[in-house]
Design a protein around this motif. Structure first.
Motif, PDB file in Angstrom:
ATOM      1  N   THR A   9      50.173  49.873  18.821  1.00  0.00           N
ATOM      2  CA  THR A   9      50.832  49.327  17.646  1.00  0.00           C
ATOM      3  C   THR A   9      51.697  48.145  18.049  1.00  0.00           C
ATOM      4  O   THR A   9      52.136  48.047  19.195  1.00  0.00           O
ATOM      5  CB  THR A   9      51.693  50.388  16.932  1.00  0.00           C
TER       6      THR A   9
ATOM      7  N   ILE B 209      50.734  47.052  12.178  1.00  0.00           N
ATOM      8  CA  ILE B 209      49.357  46.956  12.643  1.00  0.00           C
ATOM      9  C   ILE B 209      49.151  47.998  13.741  1.00  0.00           C
ATOM     10  O   ILE B 209      49.900  48.058  14.706  1.00  0.00           O
ATOM     11  CB  ILE B 209      49.016  45.547  13.160  1.00  0.00           C
TER      12      ILE B 209
ATOM     13  N   MET C 234      46.039  49.975  16.185  1.00  0.00           N
ATOM     14  CA  MET C 234      44.669  49.909  16.665  1.00  0.00           C
ATOM     15  C   MET C 234      44.298  51.246  17.293  1.00  0.00           C
ATOM     16  O   MET C 234      44.945  51.696  18.246  1.00  0.00           O
ATOM     17  CB  MET C 234      44.472  48.794  17.688  1.00  0.00           C
TER      18      MET C 234
ATOM     19  N   SER D 145      36.784  50.195  18.106  1.00  0.00           N
ATOM     20  CA  SER D 145      38.200  50.222  17.745  1.00  0.00           C
ATOM     21  C   SER D 145      38.321  49.966  16.247  1.00  0.00           C
ATOM     22  O   SER D 145      37.496  49.279  15.649  1.00  0.00           O
ATOM     23  CB  SER D 145      38.988  49.175  18.528  1.00  0.00           C
TER      24      SER D 145
ATOM     25  N   THR E 136      41.165  48.673  13.465  1.00  0.00           N
ATOM     26  CA  THR E 136      42.444  48.025  13.264  1.00  0.00           C
ATOM     27  C   THR E 136      42.930  48.343  11.857  1.00  0.00           C
ATOM     28  O   THR E 136      42.249  48.039  10.883  1.00  0.00           O
ATOM     29  CB  THR E 136      42.328  46.510  13.451  1.00  0.00           C
TER      30      THR E 136
ATOM     31  N   LYS F 180      45.845  47.738   9.106  1.00  0.00           N
ATOM     32  CA  LYS F 180      46.947  46.860   8.716  1.00  0.00           C
ATOM     33  C   LYS F 180      47.590  47.464   7.472  1.00  0.00           C
ATOM     34  O   LYS F 180      46.944  47.598   6.432  1.00  0.00           O
ATOM     35  CB  LYS F 180      46.448  45.445   8.406  1.00  0.00           C
TER      36      LYS F 180
END
Length: 156
Positions: free
Chosen positions: A75, A80, A82, A149, A151, A153
């Motif tokens: 983070t 955000i 991941m 991965s 992500t 947001k």
């Protein structure tokens, strides 16, 4: 479950073209993610802050849905996050086209081959987070299969 997932991606790819297939898979994923989050968080105390919700997704939710915990969580402490899964089982059967024709690198070719297969899990994650009170966007990336991965947001 893995074969059902593969068939769902192929079905939506045949029925819709381009971004419409991804949007349809995301919509199914969001609905499924909401229902799964409701089921798996039912007996848990109310989750407090954002980090607590993300940890629930990484540990309990991921274990229930994908049969293992997330391998790594990063983070930036600004909304955000991941999530890294080094052996994402839904990508084990994905293979790129035999020969690159557009001059792209092997990692770009893998990412392109895996992109449709990441739409449903992105939707599932987004649906679960929405059910748990977080408005967010989720993007998947797979440059070296079966590693990927996601992500996340957080939208204020």
């Amino acid at each position: 479950m893995d074969l059902l997932f593969t068939e769902a991606v192929q079905f939506f790819s045949e029925q819709h073209y381009g971004p419409a297939a991804g949007a349809a898979l995301q919509a199914v994923g969001v609905r499924v993610g909401r229902q799964l989050a409701e089921r798996y968080s039912r007996d848990k105390p109310r989750l407090g802050d954002t980090l607590e919700v993300i940890k629930f997704i990484c540990k309990d939710f991921w274990l229930a849905v994908f049969k293992k915990q997330v391998d790594n969580l990063k983070t930036n402490h600004r909304g955000i996050y991941m999530l890294q899964d080094n052996n994402f089982r839904w990508l084990l059967r994905v293979a790129p086209a035999a020969a690159p024709t557009d001059g792209s690198s092997p990692s770009e070719q893998l990412a392109a081959a895996a992109a449709p297969y990441l739409e449903l899990p992105c939707g599932i994650i987004r649906g679960a987070l929405t059910h748990l009170g977080l408005n967010c966007t989720v993007e998947g990336d797979a440059r070296s299969l079966p590693s990927c991965s996601f992500t996340i947001k957080i939208v204020s």
